[in-house]
Write a protein that holds these residues in place. Structure first.
Motif, PDB file in Angstrom:
ATOM      1  N   VAL A  17       0.895  -1.067   0.174  1.00 51.60           N
ATOM      2  CA  VAL A  17      -0.078  -0.042   0.054  1.00 51.60           C
ATOM      3  C   VAL A  17       0.652   1.202   0.009  1.00 51.60           C
ATOM      4  CG1 VAL A  17      -1.649   1.471   1.457  1.00 51.60           C
ATOM      5  CG2 VAL A  17      -1.854  -1.113   1.100  1.00 51.60           C
ATOM      6  N   GLY A  18       1.824   1.217   0.932  1.00 49.89           N
ATOM      7  CA  GLY A  18       2.712   2.568   0.833  1.00 49.89           C
ATOM      8  C   GLY A  18       3.597   2.507  -0.280  1.00 49.89           C
ATOM      9  N   GLU A  19       3.740   1.399  -1.083  1.00 51.18           N
ATOM     10  CA  GLU A  19       4.561   1.639  -2.324  1.00 51.18           C
ATOM     11  C   GLU A  19       3.815   2.040  -3.388  1.00 51.18           C
ATOM     12  OE1 GLU A  19       7.198  -1.527  -5.491  1.00 51.18           O
ATOM     13  OE2 GLU A  19       5.832  -2.394  -3.636  1.00 51.18           O
ATOM     14  N   ALA A  20       2.614   1.760  -3.429  1.00 49.15           N
ATOM     15  CA  ALA A  20       1.402   2.487  -4.657  1.00 49.15           C
ATOM     16  C   ALA A  20       1.358   3.732  -4.148  1.00 49.15           C
ATOM     17  CB  ALA A  20       0.083   1.395  -4.188  1.00 49.15           C
ATOM     18  N   LEU A  21       1.183   3.992  -2.775  1.00 46.72           N
ATOM     19  CA  LEU A  21       0.877   5.437  -2.662  1.00 46.72           C
ATOM     20  C   LEU A  21       2.171   6.358  -3.047  1.00 46.72           C
ATOM     21  CD1 LEU A  21      -0.975   5.161   1.020  1.00 46.72           C
ATOM     22  CD2 LEU A  21      -1.845   5.878  -1.379  1.00 46.72           C
ATOM     23  N   VAL A  22       3.312   5.963  -2.802  1.00 49.97           N
ATOM     24  CA  VAL A  22       4.524   6.804  -3.245  1.00 49.97           C
ATOM     25  C   VAL A  22       4.493   6.774  -4.842  1.00 49.97           C
ATOM     26  CG1 VAL A  22       6.912   6.621  -3.421  1.00 49.97           C
ATOM     27  CG2 VAL A  22       6.119   6.018  -1.261  1.00 49.97           C
ATOM     28  N   ASN A  23       4.220   5.703  -5.368  1.00 48.91           N
ATOM     29  CA  ASN A  23       4.065   5.853  -7.144  1.00 48.91           C
ATOM     30  C   ASN A  23       3.078   6.830  -7.612  1.00 48.91           C
ATOM     31  OD1 ASN A  23       6.066   3.832  -7.325  1.00 48.91           O
ATOM     32  ND2 ASN A  23       5.011   2.286  -7.488  1.00 48.91           N
ATOM     33  N   VAL A  24       1.906   6.759  -6.811  1.00 50.84           N
ATOM     34  CA  VAL A  24       1.071   7.851  -7.077  1.00 50.84           C
ATOM     35  C   VAL A  24       1.637   9.126  -6.829  1.00 50.84           C
ATOM     36  CG1 VAL A  24      -1.510   8.644  -6.554  1.00 50.84           C
ATOM     37  CG2 VAL A  24      -1.217   6.100  -7.131  1.00 50.84           C
ATOM     38  N   LYS A  25       1.809   9.545  -5.788  1.00 49.39           N
ATOM     39  CA  LYS A  25       2.212  10.638  -5.300  1.00 49.39           C
ATOM     40  C   LYS A  25       3.197  11.358  -6.297  1.00 49.39           C
ATOM     41  CE  LYS A  25       3.683  13.628  -1.202  1.00 49.39           C
ATOM     42  NZ  LYS A  25       3.795  13.647  -0.008  1.00 49.39           N
ATOM     43  N   ALA A  26       4.272  10.364  -6.527  1.00 51.92           N
ATOM     44  CA  ALA A  26       5.280  10.767  -7.775  1.00 51.92           C
ATOM     45  C   ALA A  26       4.769  11.198  -9.061  1.00 51.92           C
ATOM     46  CB  ALA A  26       6.433   9.717  -8.007  1.00 51.92           C
ATOM     47  N   ILE A  27       3.657  10.401  -9.476  1.00 52.65           N
ATOM     48  CA  ILE A  27       3.021  10.581 -10.800  1.00 52.65           C
ATOM     49  C   ILE A  27       2.250  12.035 -10.628  1.00 52.65           C
ATOM     50  CG2 ILE A  27       1.195   9.925 -12.258  1.00 52.65           C
ATOM     51  CD1 ILE A  27       2.161   7.079 -11.959  1.00 52.65           C
ATOM     52  N   ASN A  28       1.501  12.240  -9.547  1.00 52.91           N
ATOM     53  CA  ASN A  28       1.031  13.399  -9.427  1.00 52.91           C
ATOM     54  C   ASN A  28       1.874  14.747  -9.564  1.00 52.91           C
ATOM     55  OD1 ASN A  28      -1.513  12.144  -9.414  1.00 52.91           O
ATOM     56  ND2 ASN A  28      -1.717  12.313  -7.014  1.00 52.91           N
ATOM     57  N   LYS A  29       3.167  14.631  -8.768  1.00 51.42           N
ATOM     58  CA  LYS A  29       3.962  15.725  -8.727  1.00 51.42           C
ATOM     59  C   LYS A  29       4.445  15.810 -10.096  1.00 51.42           C
ATOM     60  CE  LYS A  29       6.632  16.714  -5.196  1.00 51.42           C
ATOM     61  NZ  LYS A  29       7.386  16.538  -3.974  1.00 51.42           N
ATOM     62  N   VAL A  30       4.822  15.014 -10.948  1.00 51.18           N
ATOM     63  CA  VAL A  30       5.193  15.082 -12.264  1.00 51.18           C
ATOM     64  C   VAL A  30       4.176  15.829 -13.317  1.00 51.18           C
ATOM     65  CG1 VAL A  30       6.096  14.074 -14.466  1.00 51.18           C
ATOM     66  CG2 VAL A  30       7.073  13.295 -12.204  1.00 51.18           C
ATOM     67  N   GLY A  31       3.027  15.328 -12.834  1.00 52.34           N
ATOM     68  CA  GLY A  31       1.925  15.840 -13.767  1.00 52.34           C
ATOM     69  C   GLY A  31       1.600  17.349 -13.319  1.00 52.34           C
ATOM     70  N   ARG A  32       1.825  17.749 -12.312  1.00 50.98           N
ATOM     71  CA  ARG A  32       1.402  19.117 -11.738  1.00 50.98           C
ATOM     72  C   ARG A  32       2.611  19.972 -12.539  1.00 50.98           C
ATOM     73  NH1 ARG A  32       1.782  18.016  -6.441  1.00 50.98           N
ATOM     74  NH2 ARG A  32      -0.025  16.719  -5.879  1.00 50.98           N
ATOM     75  N   LEU A  33       3.589  19.547 -12.864  1.00 47.40           N
ATOM     76  CA  LEU A  33       4.701  20.342 -13.212  1.00 47.40           C
ATOM     77  C   LEU A  33       4.389  20.978 -14.738  1.00 47.40           C
ATOM     78  CD1 LEU A  33       7.841  18.358 -12.521  1.00 47.40           C
ATOM     79  CD2 LEU A  33       7.171  20.420 -11.434  1.00 47.40           C
ATOM     80  N   GLY A  34       3.322  20.154 -15.409  1.00 54.27           N
ATOM     81  CA  GLY A  34       3.125  20.685 -16.720  1.00 54.27           C
ATOM     82  C   GLY A  34       1.877  21.579 -16.789  1.00 54.27           C
ATOM     83  N   MET A  35       1.009  21.583 -15.609  1.00 52.46           N
ATOM     84  CA  MET A  35      -0.194  22.640 -15.454  1.00 52.46           C
ATOM     85  C   MET A  35       0.095  23.895 -15.706  1.00 52.46           C
ATOM     86  SD  MET A  35      -2.429  20.261 -14.874  1.00 52.46           S
ATOM     87  CE  MET A  35      -3.866  21.210 -14.516  1.00 52.46           C
ATOM     88  N   PRO A  36      -0.682  24.494 -16.680  1.00 54.40           N
ATOM     89  CA  PRO A  36      -0.397  25.990 -16.944  1.00 54.40           C
ATOM     90  C   PRO A  36      -0.865  26.881 -15.791  1.00 54.40           C
ATOM     91  CG  PRO A  36      -2.138  25.151 -18.082  1.00 54.40           C
ATOM     92  CD  PRO A  36      -1.702  23.846 -17.429  1.00 54.40           C
ATOM     93  N   VAL A  37      -0.232  27.969 -15.505  1.00 50.81           N
ATOM     94  CA  VAL A  37      -0.357  28.813 -14.371  1.00 50.81           C
ATOM     95  C   VAL A  37      -1.313  29.891 -15.102  1.00 50.81           C
ATOM     96  CG1 VAL A  37       0.530  30.243 -12.841  1.00 50.81           C
ATOM     97  CG2 VAL A  37       1.723  28.436 -13.145  1.00 50.81           C
ATOM     98  N   HIS A  38      -2.496  30.044 -14.706  1.00 47.89           N
ATOM     99  CA  HIS A  38      -3.469  31.218 -14.804  1.00 47.89           C
ATOM    100  C   HIS A  38      -3.671  31.981 -13.851  1.00 47.89           C
ATOM    101  CE1 HIS A  38      -5.100  28.748 -18.562  1.00 47.89           C
ATOM    102  NE2 HIS A  38      -4.876  27.780 -17.548  1.00 47.89           N
ATOM    103  N   GLN A  39      -3.623  33.421 -14.161  1.00 45.25           N
ATOM    104  CA  GLN A  39      -3.789  34.385 -13.132  1.00 45.25           C
ATOM    105  C   GLN A  39      -5.018  35.005 -13.233  1.00 45.25           C
ATOM    106  OE1 GLN A  39      -0.502  37.237 -14.461  1.00 45.25           O
ATOM    107  NE2 GLN A  39       0.780  35.596 -13.807  1.00 45.25           N
TER     108      GLN A  39
END
Length: 59
Positions: free
Chosen positions: A37-59
Protein backbone atom coordinates in the motif's frame (compact mmCIF):
# COMPACT_ATOMS: atom_id res chain seq x y z
CA UNK A 1 3.50 32.83 -28.22
CA UNK A 2 2.24 32.08 -24.71
CA UNK A 3 0.18 29.13 -26.00
CA UNK A 4 3.24 27.68 -27.74
CA UNK A 5 5.20 27.79 -24.50
CA UNK A 6 2.37 26.14 -22.55
CA UNK A 7 2.03 23.42 -25.17
CA UNK A 8 5.76 22.76 -25.12
CA UNK A 9 5.77 22.51 -21.33
CA UNK A 10 2.80 20.08 -21.36
CA UNK A 11 4.48 18.04 -24.07
CA UNK A 12 7.66 17.72 -22.02
CA UNK A 13 5.69 16.66 -18.96
CA UNK A 14 3.73 14.07 -20.96
CA UNK A 15 7.01 12.63 -22.21
CA UNK A 16 8.47 12.57 -18.69
CA UNK A 17 5.32 10.94 -17.32
CA UNK A 18 5.40 8.28 -20.05
CA UNK A 19 9.04 7.52 -19.24
CA UNK A 20 8.31 7.34 -15.52
CA UNK A 21 5.38 4.98 -16.08
CA UNK A 22 7.61 2.77 -18.23
CA UNK A 23 10.09 2.54 -15.34
CA UNK A 24 7.38 1.64 -12.82
CA UNK A 25 6.77 -2.03 -12.53
CA UNK A 26 3.13 -3.06 -12.95
CA UNK A 27 3.69 -5.43 -10.03
CA UNK A 28 4.41 -4.36 -6.49
CA UNK A 29 7.78 -5.59 -5.29
CA UNK A 30 7.25 -5.70 -1.52
CA UNK A 31 5.72 -8.78 0.11
CA UNK A 32 3.88 -7.25 3.06
CA UNK A 33 0.38 -5.85 2.34
CA UNK A 34 0.99 -2.63 4.28
CA UNK A 35 4.30 -2.14 2.49
CA UNK A 36 2.56 -2.66 -0.88
CA UNK A 37 0.00 0.00 0.00
CA UNK A 38 2.84 2.39 0.87
CA UNK A 39 4.66 1.53 -2.35
CA UNK A 40 1.53 2.23 -4.41
CA UNK A 41 0.94 5.54 -2.62
CA UNK A 42 4.52 6.64 -3.24
CA UNK A 43 4.14 5.87 -6.95
CA UNK A 44 0.86 7.80 -7.16
CA UNK A 45 2.34 10.77 -5.32
CA UNK A 46 5.34 10.84 -7.68
CA UNK A 47 3.11 10.67 -10.77
CA UNK A 48 0.91 13.48 -9.43
CA UNK A 49 3.93 15.65 -8.71
CA UNK A 50 5.30 15.16 -12.24
CA UNK A 51 1.85 15.85 -13.69
CA UNK A 52 1.53 19.13 -11.78
CA UNK A 53 4.75 20.42 -13.36
CA UNK A 54 3.01 20.69 -16.72
CA UNK A 55 -0.12 22.44 -15.53
CA UNK A 56 -0.37 25.93 -16.98
CA UNK A 57 -0.50 28.79 -14.49
CA UNK A 58 -3.52 31.04 -14.97
CA UNK A 59 -3.69 34.45 -13.38
Amino acid sequence: MENDRDYNKRSLVKTALFRYKQLLSPNLTLGNYNAQVGEALVNVKAINKVGRLGMPVHQ
